[in-house]
Design an enzyme around this catalytic site. Structure first.
Site, PDB file in Angstrom:
ATOM      1  N   ARG A 209       1.230  -1.431   0.257  1.00 44.26           N
ATOM      2  CA  ARG A 209      -0.477  -0.134   0.130  1.00 44.26           C
ATOM      3  C   ARG A 209       0.864   0.855  -0.419  1.00 44.26           C
ATOM      4  O   ARG A 209       0.442   2.495  -0.880  1.00 44.26           O
ATOM      5  CB  ARG A 209      -1.267  -0.186   1.451  1.00 44.26           C
ATOM      6  CG  ARG A 209      -1.736  -0.769   0.834  1.00 44.26           C
ATOM      7  CD  ARG A 209      -2.667  -1.529   2.556  1.00 44.26           C
ATOM      8  NE  ARG A 209      -3.661   0.234   3.076  1.00 44.26           N
ATOM      9  CZ  ARG A 209      -3.560   0.508   4.337  1.00 44.26           C
ATOM     10  NH1 ARG A 209      -2.870  -0.004   5.343  1.00 44.26           N
ATOM     11  NH2 ARG A 209      -3.750   1.445   4.477  1.00 44.26           N
TER      12      ARG A 209
ATOM     13  N   SER B 277      -5.586  -3.370   8.461  1.00 42.02           N
ATOM     14  CA  SER B 277      -4.111  -3.438   9.072  1.00 42.02           C
ATOM     15  C   SER B 277      -4.029  -3.134  10.519  1.00 42.02           C
ATOM     16  O   SER B 277      -3.560  -3.994  11.173  1.00 42.02           O
ATOM     17  CB  SER B 277      -3.816  -2.313   7.794  1.00 42.02           C
ATOM     18  OG  SER B 277      -2.548  -1.997   8.991  1.00 42.02           O
TER      19      SER B 277
HETATM   20  N1  URA Z   1      -1.240   2.625  10.792  1.00 41.47           N
HETATM   21  C1  URA Z   1      -1.275   0.991  10.238  1.00 41.47           C
HETATM   22  O1  URA Z   1      -1.083   0.056  10.963  1.00 41.47           O
HETATM   23  N2  URA Z   1      -2.196   0.670   8.583  1.00 41.47           N
HETATM   24  C2  URA Z   1      -2.382   1.866   8.252  1.00 41.47           C
HETATM   25  O2  URA Z   1      -3.181   1.475   7.381  1.00 41.47           O
HETATM   26  C3  URA Z   1      -2.367   2.634   8.783  1.00 41.47           C
HETATM   27  C4  URA Z   1      -1.573   2.783   9.755  1.00 41.47           C
END
Ligand code: URA
Length: 444
Positions: A168, A183
Site C-alpha cells: 500500500r 491493517s
Molecule cells: N497504521 C497501520 O498500522 N496501518 C494503516 O493502514 C495505517 C496506519
C-alpha cells in the site's frame, strides 16, 4: 482462487465474499499471489470500498495469516495503543515502556513509515542493534519477563499486514478506511489484547483529514474490536501540525528519551499522558483518568519508565547507552542548517505533509519497497501555529546528509511554515473520545 476475478469484480463495484477475503489474505501471506495483481486489487478497493462484512473478513484473514500471542496466564490484561499515523508522532516509543512501568502488560506490534507519516519500527531501528523482528517464542518470553515488547509484523505474527502495508505504501492505496481498519486491527488482535487504545488523527497531516471520516474509521475499528471481545477506546487527535519538535527517525528517539526523563515538548507529553491514562484504566491499573495520570507522572518523575525502556532496548539487542548518551549512540547528520524567519507575525500553519515528504526527500523515508532509510536526517521544528515570532528568529533546524540536502530541506521548511498577521484560531490537541457507547466532544 483466481485473483483476476476478484480484481474485475471489485473494479466493477461488486462484492467479494467473506470466504474469498479470508482466503485471499491467508494465501497472499503464503506467497501465492503476485504483488502487481494484489496492487490492482488494493486500488479497486481504494475506489470502490468494502462493506462492513468484507472489512471484517479481510481483517480476520489477515489475523489468521499468522499466529496469535496469548498473555492470559500473566493474570493482568494486555493493553496496547496504535495511531493511524502522523508526522513527529513518537508517542508509541514513550508509551509502551511508560505504561509497562505502571504494571500493565504492553505487547506492542507497530508498523513502518507509511506514506508521508513516520513508523515506530524505523525510529526504533535507528538505535544500533535494536531488533524489531523477534520470533514468537522470544516475544512471549520478553513480555513475561519485562511486561513489554516493541516489535513489528513478522513471518509468524500478522504476516499479511506486513506485506499489504508495504505494498500500500508503494502504490498510493493507504487512505482507505477498510484497509486502515483491517491493517491496524489484525496486528493488534494478534497480540491477544484485553483492551486497545487508538489515536485516530485528524487534520491536514492525517490520512483522513476530515473529522467525519476519522469518526467513521474510529467506529469501524471499535465495531471490529467489540466483535472479537476486545474493548476499544479512541481519541481523535490533531495532526494539523507535526507533534513535538523532532521529525525524523533518530531525532524522534532522542525526543522520546526527553519525555521519558520527565521533559520534552508539552504536546507530546500531554498526548502520551492522555493515551496512557486510557490504557491504565482499561488494564485495571487505575480506577479513573485522574489516578491514572498521577501514576504515569510518578513513573516519569522517578525514572521507572526510562529504566523500563533501557531494559527493553537491552533485551532486543539495542545499545542501552543510547538512554544516557543519545548524541554519541544515535546516527548524526553531517549537515545542520538553521532556517530563520524573513518577517515578524503569527505562525499560521506548519504543514505536516510537507514536513513528512521533506523527511523522505532527505533520505529518511521510502519511495519504493526496497529503499533503505537514513535515520539521521530530519527537522527540528521550533514553532507552532499561534506563536508570535520576530524577523530573524530561528524557525527550524534542518539535518541533512550534505549541503544539497540542507538546501532541499530549507526549501521544504519555507513551504511548510506559513506566517501571517492575524493570530489563528486554536485547534484542540484532543477533540473527541469515542467508545462503543458513543462519541464525546472534548476541548483539550
Ligand atoms: N497504521 C497501520 O498500522 N496501518 C494503516 O493502514 C495505517 C496506519
Amino acid at each position: 482462487m483466481h485473483l483476476i476475478d476478484l480484481i474485475t469484480r471489485k473494479r466493477d463495484g461488486g462484492r467479494i465474499s467473506p470466504d474469498e477475503w479470508r482466503t485471499f489474505a491467508v494465501d497472499y501471506a503464503a506467497g501465492k499471489f503476485r504483488d502487481y495483481q494484489v496492487a490492482a486489487l488494493l486500488m479497486a478497493v481504494f475506489f470502490r470500498g468494502l462493506d462492513d462484512e468484507e472489512t471484517y473478513a479481510l481483517m480476520e484473514g489477515m489475523l489468521d495469516s499468522g499466529a496469535r500471542l496469548d498473555f492470559s496466564h500473566l493474570g493482568s490484561a494486555a493493553i496496547d495503543k496504535h495511531s493511524t499515523g502522523g508526522v513527529g508522532d513518537k508517542v508509541s516509543i514513550i508509551l509502551a515502556p511508560l505504561v509497562a512501568a505502571c504494571g500493565v502488560v504492553v505487547p506492542m506490534i507497530s508498523g513502518r513509515a507509511l506514506g508521508h507519516t513516520g513508523g515506530t519500527l524505523d525510529k526504533l531501528e535507528s538505535i544500533p542493534g535494536f531488533n524489531t523482528r523477534l520470533s514468537m517464542a522470544a516475544a512471549r518470553a520478553q513480555v513475561e519477563r519485562l511486561g513489554c515488547m516493541l516489535i513489528g509484523q513478522t513471518d509468524e505474527i500478522a504476516p499479511a499486514d506486513r506485506k499489504l502495508y508495504a505494498l500500500r505504501d508503494a502504490t498510493a492505496t493507504v487512505e482507505a478506511i477498510p484497509l486502515i481498519a483491517a491493517s491496524i486491527m489484525s496486528k493488534k488482535l494478534a497480540e491477544g489484547l484485553g483492551g486497545l487504545v487508538l489515536d485516530v488523527k485528524t487534520g491536514a497531516g492525517a490520512f483522513l483529514p476530515e473529522t467525519e471520516r476519522a469518526l467513521e474509521l474510529a467506529q469501524t475499528m471499535i465495531a471490529i474490536g467489540e466483535r472479537r471481545g476486545c474493548p476499544v477506546v479512541v481519541l481523535l487527535t490533531s495532526m494539523d501540525h507535526p507533534l513535538g519538535v523532532a521529525c525524523g527517525n533518530a531525532l524522534e528517539v532522542e525526543e522520546s528519551l526527553d519525555v521519558l526523563r520527565g521533559g520534552g515538548p508539552a504536546d507530546t507529553r500531554e498526548l502520551t499522558l492522555a493515551l496512557g491514562a486510557e490504557m491504565l484504566v482499561l488494564g485495571g491499573a487505575a480506577t479513573d483518568a485522574g489516578e491514572a495520570r498521577s501514576r504515569l507522572e510518578h513513573a516519569l518523575n522517578t525514572g521507572a519508565a526510562l529504566q523500563k525502556f533501557r531494559q527493553v532496548i537491552e533485551a532486543q539487542g539495542g545499545d542501552p547507552r543510547v538512554v544516557d548518551t543519545p548524541g554519541e549512540v544515535l546516527p548524526q547528520a553531517a549537515e545542520q542548517l538553521m532556517f530563520f524567519s524573513h518577517r515578524s507575525g503569527f505562525i499560521q500553519r506548519v504543514e505536516p505533509r510537507v514536513i513528512g515528504r521533506g523527511i523522505i526527500a532527505l533520505g529518511g523515508g521510502r519511495t519504493t519497497m526496497e529503499d533503505t532509510i537514513d535515520a539521521s536526517v530530519g527537522f527540528r521544528i521550533l514553532v507552532k501555529p499561534g506563536d508570535h515570532i520576530m524577523r530573524g528568529q530561528p524557525l527550524a533546524a534542518i539535518l541533512a546528509r550534505d549541503a544539497a540536502g540542507a538546501e532541499l530541506g530549507s526549501a521544504c521548511v519555507k513551504e511548510a511554515i506559513i506566517i501571517g498577521d492575524e493570530e489563528p484560531a486554536r485547534v484542540p490537541l484532543i477533540s473527541h473520545r469515542v467508545t462503543g457507547r458513543g462519541v464525546e466532544t472534548l476541548t483539550k
